[in-house]
Design a protein around this motif. Structure first.
Motif, mmCIF file in Angstrom:
data_model
loop_
_atom_site.group_PDB
_atom_site.id
_atom_site.type_symbol
_atom_site.label_atom_id
_atom_site.label_comp_id
_atom_site.label_asym_id
_atom_site.label_seq_id
_atom_site.Cartn_x
_atom_site.Cartn_y
_atom_site.Cartn_z
ATOM 1 N N ALA A 1 0.844 -1.207 0.000
ATOM 2 C CA ALA A 1 0.000 0.000 0.000
ATOM 3 C C ALA A 1 0.875 1.252 0.000
ATOM 4 O O ALA A 1 1.857 1.328 0.737
ATOM 5 C CB ALA A 1 -0.928 0.003 1.209
ATOM 6 N N THR B 1 1.754 0.597 6.856
ATOM 7 C CA THR B 1 0.368 0.197 7.076
ATOM 8 C C THR B 1 0.213 -0.152 8.550
ATOM 9 O O THR B 1 0.804 -1.118 9.029
ATOM 10 C CB THR B 1 0.023 -1.018 6.185
ATOM 11 O OG1 THR B 1 0.176 -0.636 4.816
ATOM 12 C CG2 THR B 1 -1.404 -1.482 6.425
ATOM 13 N N ARG C 1 -12.663 -3.582 -1.555
ATOM 14 C CA ARG C 1 -11.282 -3.418 -2.006
ATOM 15 C C ARG C 1 -10.660 -4.783 -2.287
ATOM 16 O O ARG C 1 -10.779 -5.699 -1.480
ATOM 17 C CB ARG C 1 -10.492 -2.706 -0.908
ATOM 18 C CG ARG C 1 -9.040 -2.429 -1.262
ATOM 19 C CD ARG C 1 -8.363 -1.706 -0.110
ATOM 20 N NE ARG C 1 -6.970 -1.419 -0.380
ATOM 21 C CZ ARG C 1 -6.115 -0.955 0.518
ATOM 22 N NH1 ARG C 1 -6.531 -0.704 1.755
ATOM 23 N NH2 ARG C 1 -4.857 -0.717 0.209
ATOM 24 N N SER D 1 -5.131 -6.978 -2.901
ATOM 25 C CA SER D 1 -3.861 -6.249 -2.958
ATOM 26 C C SER D 1 -4.027 -4.993 -3.794
ATOM 27 O O SER D 1 -3.131 -4.593 -4.524
ATOM 28 C CB SER D 1 -2.748 -7.137 -3.510
ATOM 29 O OG SER D 1 -3.103 -7.626 -4.782
ATOM 30 N N THR E 1 -4.162 -1.139 -4.583
ATOM 31 C CA THR E 1 -3.708 0.156 -4.099
ATOM 32 C C THR E 1 -4.904 1.092 -3.999
ATOM 33 O O THR E 1 -5.981 0.803 -4.532
ATOM 34 C CB THR E 1 -2.695 0.787 -5.062
ATOM 35 O OG1 THR E 1 -3.356 1.000 -6.312
ATOM 36 C CG2 THR E 1 -1.484 -0.112 -5.262
ATOM 37 N N GLU F 1 -13.493 -1.193 2.766
ATOM 38 C CA GLU F 1 -12.198 -1.768 3.152
ATOM 39 C C GLU F 1 -12.474 -3.078 3.876
ATOM 40 O O GLU F 1 -13.244 -3.120 4.834
ATOM 41 C CB GLU F 1 -11.450 -0.805 4.091
ATOM 42 C CG GLU F 1 -10.336 -1.426 4.920
ATOM 43 C CD GLU F 1 -9.144 -1.940 4.113
ATOM 44 O OE1 GLU F 1 -8.953 -1.467 2.977
ATOM 45 O OE2 GLU F 1 -8.430 -2.811 4.626
ATOM 46 N N VAL G 1 -6.309 -6.265 3.564
ATOM 47 C CA VAL G 1 -5.445 -6.530 2.418
ATOM 48 C C VAL G 1 -4.468 -7.641 2.778
ATOM 49 O O VAL G 1 -4.306 -8.002 3.942
ATOM 50 C CB VAL G 1 -4.679 -5.261 1.986
ATOM 51 C CG1 VAL G 1 -5.637 -4.245 1.399
ATOM 52 C CG2 VAL G 1 -3.873 -4.673 3.124
ATOM 53 N N ASP H 1 -6.687 -2.371 6.872
ATOM 54 C CA ASP H 1 -5.935 -1.141 6.640
ATOM 55 C C ASP H 1 -6.834 0.061 6.940
ATOM 56 O O ASP H 1 -7.411 0.659 6.034
ATOM 57 C CB ASP H 1 -5.463 -1.128 5.184
ATOM 58 C CG ASP H 1 -4.753 0.160 4.808
ATOM 59 O OD1 ASP H 1 -4.375 0.930 5.707
ATOM 60 O OD2 ASP H 1 -4.588 0.394 3.595
ATOM 61 N N VAL I 1 -6.737 3.643 5.259
ATOM 62 C CA VAL I 1 -7.285 3.946 3.939
ATOM 63 C C VAL I 1 -8.573 4.770 4.065
ATOM 64 O O VAL I 1 -8.977 5.433 3.106
ATOM 65 C CB VAL I 1 -7.525 2.641 3.131
ATOM 66 C CG1 VAL I 1 -8.889 2.042 3.405
ATOM 67 C CG2 VAL I 1 -7.354 2.894 1.627
#
Lengths: 366, 366, 366, 366
Positions: free
Chosen positions: B271, B277, C236, C239, C241, C264, C267, C279, C282
């Motif tokens: 990320a 992260t 999401r 993996s 971005t 989210e 990941v 994450d 995000v």
């Protein structure tokens, strides 16, 4: 959007002073940022003693920043009204870069059996056990690897271990055994230092000082290695970017030691079929940016005995300047060896196949 | 497939001796492995001085291995005919485990303003600049954070920097400034040591010794910290698994220092919207396995000023035992601060909101 | 080094046309690149129908590229003599960006019990089983979650499973059960579509169409969702971005459906203590760049029941616009539920604690 | 700790039924778990219709679970008092496994110029442009790659693009151009399908159906490919583990199509010097577990033209069963090609060097 004066001198001046570089940043403004917001960003930059270079466009403005020699507080700037983000442009390394030295550095390691070189047409081979356990073990392995033509012997006297309850290495006694290997077989010695104390001893006994992956950002140790008078082999950290890897070498060069060999040994990813993910693409990437030689350690790079041979072949094929392989002799007492060590006869095959592949690239193992 | 005698004593005996553990492995055989292949695997295991425990099944056989106190050479076993793979079963840590100590460890840090505790109902707060730059800077920040009720001050005198050309910290002069902060404001001091030399000085001047992420596997430094007489705050390495993180603490405990605070500070992933992260799920994971307190550093964990406040709230909400926040005072001269430092008034808000969330969990900041 | 004419119009014009954007590139030349090499690069750029903007500096020259509307073949340029690298500058998304729409998008989902909104002051709650198994199961869970005040029910009728031998969902029969849940309990329905065929049915039966993580770059499915007349919740990818995540939403908006909720759900990283690494950073990152609402799925995000409650609290604390939680009712027959589902009484606690934390941020669950 | 009856029948019976497998789990208890807690865990397991196998030890007890054919709710078990964790033991794939079929599968692709095989002694070569743009472009490239001896042509008619504004491919018109390439040059055709609709057309026009990395877990598409009558080349997903990669192939085999070629094309990691990190160690890992052939795509695997040649050599050296390379013809109009395409004369060199390395392994390109 009204335009500011269209003129730019976004200067890539970071090579001007040989050691202390300027870094260059770009601030991207929102498309609906006001003229005032752009001006405020420029004023903030100037108030920091830096130069601001507004770069207006039809849809939005960017602002280049030059003149800074340390880190810019991008947080302060990113928080300003109208700012989208900050993008760093310039690279931080100098001495390791081909900008400073275009031709390859060839690191030459003298051994009683003759010089072994890394970075030229020859591909250096280093082999030996994970850890120095006994004189007998080392002699037995040394004899076998010497028979292939290998002239550099590796073996750890100081072992960085995840568990405090695991074998931590023989220390100076191990170094003395390694010195005996040199005396008796004529092999040069590559072994790891883990702190300033052990580095002084390794420098005394060995021919190449190894810095392990876990210490790639132990800057205190890197500086000490930079004051040593022996070549240094630096392993890539488990999650080191290319920039960080090169900066670790930069630390050593910046103290005056230019004899540095880089080593790819696998990085940490989500993949679980090998202990680490060997990143062979870093070889051509390093060779493009830096003049330093780079070798591959397929033993740690995979952590699996049955993958050492194929990945050694691949390392030579991709253009590596050397390979570093764990070999042990006696499977019946293999407990202290890592699960990635190969047997001497497997090493014979590895050497032979790697030689044949090197020949395709007009190189030879040494 | 013919069956071997069905009987197993796959013993989880690794807790027997307090320090030196056995590890337990399972060898999975191919479904068409022959009886002979299974026997050969068992004989190999026994020849290594270990015990083999064949576990036959309708479709395939597995073999448990016990009795080993170091690493098993799984490579040698995986290479044998009929073997599919080796699976490790037992965990390597002992002293940090709730198996050894069920109740939470509460680390109590004495300060002139009173004790700050980590691991109980109170949530510890640590704040201050990235680096100690000047007495004035530290005093100004100390005044502001003290006003919120914060009693632990952080600031680096030794800075591990990616570039050798970046500011490396004031060294002992910085530690002296920190001592003045304690004298003048009554705040306890948390600061980083980067090698054995600096650790001795940090132990002398500070109240908590910090080990940075890049040194989480600098085992020489961890052992030295284990012999120190001050609490140690260990940051998680950039790509450390939960096991490795706990093993770093195990190194310190194994040398006799039981006052350890763990710290999540973000890990390296693909990320790219934050510098690291932040892995908040590691908080309940650590609390399940270990009795040690764990805190969160949202400043390094995100690397972006505008994310420090929301992630601090989240850290308290997830159940962290403390937060570690970078605060600087003077945005006009912010160059030497990282882009993740927040301003004193932002810290006021952070403290207030974190307090309110702590109250939901029946905890209070201290 | 001789300088080229110092003048730049590096235009950030990619917002000019609403749909088709220009991307901006920077070519960094080596510090010892010759004037001729720079000229060759500029000529190559111009020959491609693009504009070249040489940016000379004291140490090296950079060349800006504008005018391209697709991908630039940076490979061709990077291979030219004197070139170090290419750096992309502009972002690819348009419609999802705050550049296009500054204020938050509020997605309003009508249910028999009233509208549930995402993206404003209210925080949306969605709960229910991983998979629709039976009418009884769904009714039992629906009753329990409704009691908390939750008005959106989730449950999969089409299950993307890693193994072809795992339960793949009840298909349209499952959708009919969900429709009964709406009729009987007044709850709105959120459920996943996995291909164009199932999407048509989901659009018919459900209130929100979910696109799963494994399909985040199934562009054919995204386009079809963009022509649907129901809100779409996009998870999401494992993996993805931040850019790729936003581009998935861009696909849907570009077909005319502006009712998109981002989600989210963890990941993939090296970390092995949770199934995925949630994450949370995000959330503020998306909220900074995009006007779309973003919610958190702590169930898939951790894969562990005992981490759903703490991470739900953290999600609300970090500022998420909603949470999506797996709840099952009957632990005695829990086989088909994922190991991350919580029990109804755990959900009661989750709802209560999340409400209390939302109140700190002056928000309420809905 | 008191011991339970020492007896185990931890059966690896998951191969019993050819399609629907049992999975085997181990529950590890805390060292101070009471006899009652162990019994409660066993009872819970039995109440789920499964069999519990307590495995007592000197320090702690483990409990094996057999009899389950789907997912076990490890969450429910992990939450029980006295439980440390659950460890899955068995692998989920069947038909792709060497357990089911020991000898290599050789996938034979007929072309007008003769059969190209993957998985035996021959190494398959596939080359061509990223996207089909025009008949002239394809003919020009086809002529050049045919001259090396390559007999399989690749080129995308359906392009999965991150941006909805990028060129999405010519669709069926592109497939018709590819058919003309076969007619005119005698080359077999490899091209990607992105949904059920395009798969039917690709099956009609092409010789090998490609499933892209972004669709590796588009299970609806995999099932459709399993009912096709042409070989299928499946690319590894961007963050797919080895197990998930093999399970994608398992989906295809489970529908009756056994002609599957796996393809490593780089995975996503933190490393930023290449677009993806090419994981060459997956080649021997797949070959150890599965009978299916596996090829390497060094173009997508690195995303950089200057790394395609060295990584192609490495792919052959590591033992891959084929390579898939992007070649374009006209650098002056290279805009629509990816930055990773190489030029025809670079491909000539690639073919020659790869041939020479293949010879070292007693293999030949075909």
């Amino acid at each position: 959007m009204a335009l500011l004066p269209v003129q730019l001198a976004l200067r890539y001046t970071f090579g001007l002073a040989p050691y202390i570089g300027e870094s260059v940043m770009l601030i991207v403004m929102q498309s609906h940022a006001t003229e005032e917001q752009v001006r405020a960003v420029c004023e903030r930059i100037e108030s920091l003693g830096l130069r601001a270079h507004p770069i207006p466009g039809a849809a939005r403005t960017a602002v280049g920043i030059t003149g800074n020699k340390g880190e810019v507080d991008t947080g302060a700037l990113e928080s300003m009204p109208g700012v989208v983000e900050c993008i760093p442009v310039s690279k931080p390394y100098k001495l390791v870069s081909r900008d400073v030295k275009e031709e390859n550095t060839i690191v030459r390691v003298p051994t009683p059996l003759g010089e072994v070189s890394f970075g030229g047409e020859k591909i250096g081979v280093v082999a030996g056990p994970c850890a120095v356990e006994t004189r007998e073990q080392c002699f037995a392995i040394a004899e076998r690897i010497k028979a292939t033509g290998t002239r550099l012997f590796r073996g750890g006297a100081y072992k960085p271990r995840t568990s405090p309850y695991s074998f931590q290495g023989l220390g100076e006694d191990g170094l003395k055994i390694l010195a005996e290997v040199r005396d008796r077989f004529g092999l040069g010695i590559v072994t790891e230092a883990i702190d300033n104390e052990s580095l002084a001893l390794v420098e005394h006994y060995a021919d190449v000082i190894q810095i392990g992956a876990r210490n790639m950002q132990n800057f205190s140790l890197l500086k000490r290695a930079g004051r040593a008078h022996k070549p240094v082999l630096v392993k890539r950290g488990m999650s080191a970017t290319l920039d960080e890897f090169l900066m670790a070498a930069e630390y050593i060069l910046s103290e005056g030691n230019y004899e540095v060999i880089l080593c790819e040994r696998g990085v940490r990813t989500f993949a679980d079929h090998t202990r680490n993910t060997l990143d062979l693409s870093v070889i051509p990437a390093v060779q493009r940016l830096s003049h330093l030689p780079i070798v591959v350690d397929p033993s740690h790079g995979t952590g699996r005995r049955n993958k050492v041979l194929p990945l050694s072949r691949a390392a030579v094929a991709v253009g590596a300047d050397g390979i570093l392989v764990e070999v042990h002799n006696d499977p019946a007492h293999a407990l202290s060896d890592g699960p990635q060590s190969i047997l001497p006869n497997e090493f014979d095959q590895l050497f032979a196949e790697s030689s044949a592949i090197a020949a395709v690239l007009h190189r030879t193992l040494n």
